[in-house]
Enzyme design. Structure first.
Site, PDB file in Angstrom:
ATOM      1  N   HIS A 259       0.999  -1.352   0.103  1.00  0.00           N
ATOM      2  CA  HIS A 259      -0.008  -0.133   0.141  1.00  0.00           C
ATOM      3  C   HIS A 259       0.799   1.423   0.033  1.00  0.00           C
ATOM      4  CE1 HIS A 259       1.140  -0.572   4.293  1.00  0.00           C
ATOM      5  NE2 HIS A 259       0.976   0.847   4.018  1.00  0.00           N
ATOM      6  N   ASP A 261       0.736   5.352   1.847  1.00  0.00           N
ATOM      7  CA  ASP A 261       0.005   5.860   2.852  1.00  0.00           C
ATOM      8  C   ASP A 261      -0.618   6.993   2.576  1.00  0.00           C
ATOM      9  OD1 ASP A 261       1.320   3.560   4.668  1.00  0.00           O
ATOM     10  OD2 ASP A 261       2.844   5.192   5.330  1.00  0.00           O
ATOM     11  N   HIS A 316       4.769   0.134  -0.520  1.00  0.00           N
ATOM     12  CA  HIS A 316       5.562  -0.687   0.750  1.00  0.00           C
ATOM     13  C   HIS A 316       4.638  -1.738   1.352  1.00  0.00           C
ATOM     14  CE1 HIS A 316       3.775   2.715   2.821  1.00  0.00           C
ATOM     15  NE2 HIS A 316       3.870   1.926   3.869  1.00  0.00           N
ATOM     16  N   ARG A 326       7.857  -9.401  15.130  1.00  0.00           N
ATOM     17  CA  ARG A 326       8.067  -8.087  14.864  1.00  0.00           C
ATOM     18  C   ARG A 326       7.109  -7.165  15.250  1.00  0.00           C
ATOM     19  NH1 ARG A 326       7.467  -4.973  10.082  1.00  0.00           N
ATOM     20  NH2 ARG A 326       9.238  -3.460   9.899  1.00  0.00           N
TER      21      ARG A 326
END
Ligand SMILES: C=C1C[C@]23C[C@H]1CC[C@H]2[C@@]12CCC[C@@](C)(C(=O)O1)[C@H]2[C@@H]3C(=O)O
Ligand SMILES: O=C(O)CCC(=O)C(=O)O
Ligand SMILES: [Fe+2]
Length: 400
Positions: A259, A261, A316, A326
């Site tokens: 996507h 941002d 990204h 993570r």
């Protein structure tokens, strides 16, 4: 207040997600609902490239005398960079990581007490963009806009025992410190950490915005909402805590699908586990490795519009791994929510027609909720003259 109006965008366009909340830690195998193939995300067709055979995302020292030029180059060629010497205390980032770790370690039923509602912005849940995919992502998120105090009060049980642990060499000096807190104490403590972080990040985000625009020759005078008269209008922001549990078969899972941002810029902290990848034209998916004390900064769709396409908003995604849990913390920064954003006049001319029509941040969030990765194209008014193509518009024809 910017925080209140940011939520308005979501009230007008509720997103009903097929919420299926898994207790990831108990799974030995990936269920079908979470198994991704290339067909489930068109962007997966780009190759993942090893970092040693390719270029890497620029690392920029904010105290470097050439900072303006370095930032400009990075924004033009990558749409993403990592910054060091940014002034945010590492201890503050680690504290937010601690809050996040504590939140995601709560039992699923507890976390659901602060579930994000379909027409809300804040709370616990899967990524909003999940509604565009038939498969579920291997992640959980918690979005914060404004004070998180009320949500935090819903989350932690009445008597919460927090423990800090320290490990020595081998298993010699293992030390656990237990302490009991009331719900009110822990909520206030954690909420103060988030508010302090918001204050510091807001300062850094503003500074980065001016550096990014400054390297295009833009000053506060050139922006009506941020010029001398618009000084009082502060940008708004959302804080997104992301958790990606270790995954038994990482090649079949997707942490966060590709996507861009819907922001001016996003500042991302990743704990020392890699997973963030950016798509570089002509190369493929490039991993952005965590660097000690570094923060990742990426151009968002609204800066792409302001810069009239000169700065691409980078596509990204987050991938997962087999052994490590993570965490990432994204500070999603935008302009005052009801201000019209359009290509800056100085960057527009006979050879550079405006590529986008004016749009407010709120309207853009609604466009994203409707069109996802076609949101930027949906506000486009002019075909590119000079070979510039929206990074998230891979099907368009390149000129030149
Ligand atoms: C201010 C924002 C920006 C949002 C929506 C809203 C609050 C949460 C943000 C994210 C965070 C996770 C990725 C993303 C794609 C998502 O699903 O939620 C982001 C989205 C956007 O950048 O579009
Ligand atoms: O976890 C990551 O590395 C990426 C998170 C992200 O892209 C986001 O929250 O918008
Ligand atoms: Fe993102």
């Amino acid at each position: 207040m910017p925080s209140r109006s940011l939520a308005d965008a979501f009230r007008s366009h509720p997103v009903h997600l097929h919420q299926k909340h898994l207790d990831f830690s108990s799974l030995q195998e990936i269920p079908d609902s979470h198994k991704w193939t290339q067909l489930d995300d068109i962007e997966q067709q780009h190759p993942s490239v090893e970092s040693f055979i390719t270029e890497s995302v620029p690392v920029i020292d904010l105290l470097d005398p050439n900072v303006l030029q370095n930032i400009g180059n990075a924004c033009k060629t990558w749409g993403v960079l990592q910054v060091t010497n940014h002034g945010i205390p590492i201890s503050l980032l680690e504290s937010v990581e601690g809050v996040s770790r504590s939140l995601f370690s709560l039992p699923v039923q507890q976390k659901l007490k602060a579930a994000r509602s379909p027409d809300g912005v804040s709370g616990y849940g899967v990524a909003r963009i999940s509604s565009f995919f038939s498969k579920l992502m291997w992640s959980e998120g918690f979005t914060i806009v404004g004070s998180p105090l009320e949500h935090f009060r819903q989350l932690w049980p009445q008597d919460y025992t927090k423990f800090w642990y320290m490990f020595g060499i081998g298993d010699q000096a293992l030390c656990l410190l237990f302490s009991s807190f009331s719900n009110d104490q822990i909520s206030t403590l954690y909420s103060d950490v988030i508010e302090e972080h918001e204050k510091e990040m807001q300062k850094l985000a503003r500074r980065l915005t001016w550096l990014m625009l400054g390297s295009l020759g833009i000053t506060k005078k050139d922006l009506n909402w941020a010029g001398p008269k618009g000084e009082s209008k502060e940008g708004g922001a959302a804080l997104q805590l992301n958790s990606y549990p270790a995954c038994p078969d990482p090649d079949l899972a997707m942490g966060l699908a590709a996507h861009t941002d819907s922001t001016l810029l996003t500042i991302l902290y990743q704990n020392n586990t890699s997973g963030l990848q950016v798509l570089k034209e002509g190369i493929g998916w490039v991993t952005v490795p965590p660097i000690p004390g570094g923060l990742v900064v990426n151009v968002g769709d609204l800066l792409h519009i302001l810069s009239n396409g000169l700065y691409p908003s980078v596509l990204h995604r987050a991938v997962v791994n087999r052994t490590k849990h993570r965490l990432s913390i994204a500070y999603l920064y935008g302009p005052p929510t009801s201000v019209q954003i359009s290509p800056i006049q100085k960057l527009v001319g006979p050879n550079h027609p405006p590529l986008y029509r004016p749009i407010t941040w709120n309207e853009y969030l609604v466009a994203k909720a409707k069109h996802f990765n076609k949101a930027l194209s949906s506000v486009r008014i002019c075909a590119p003259l000079n070979g510039l193509v929206d990074v998230n518009d891979h099907n368009s024809v390149k000129v030149g």
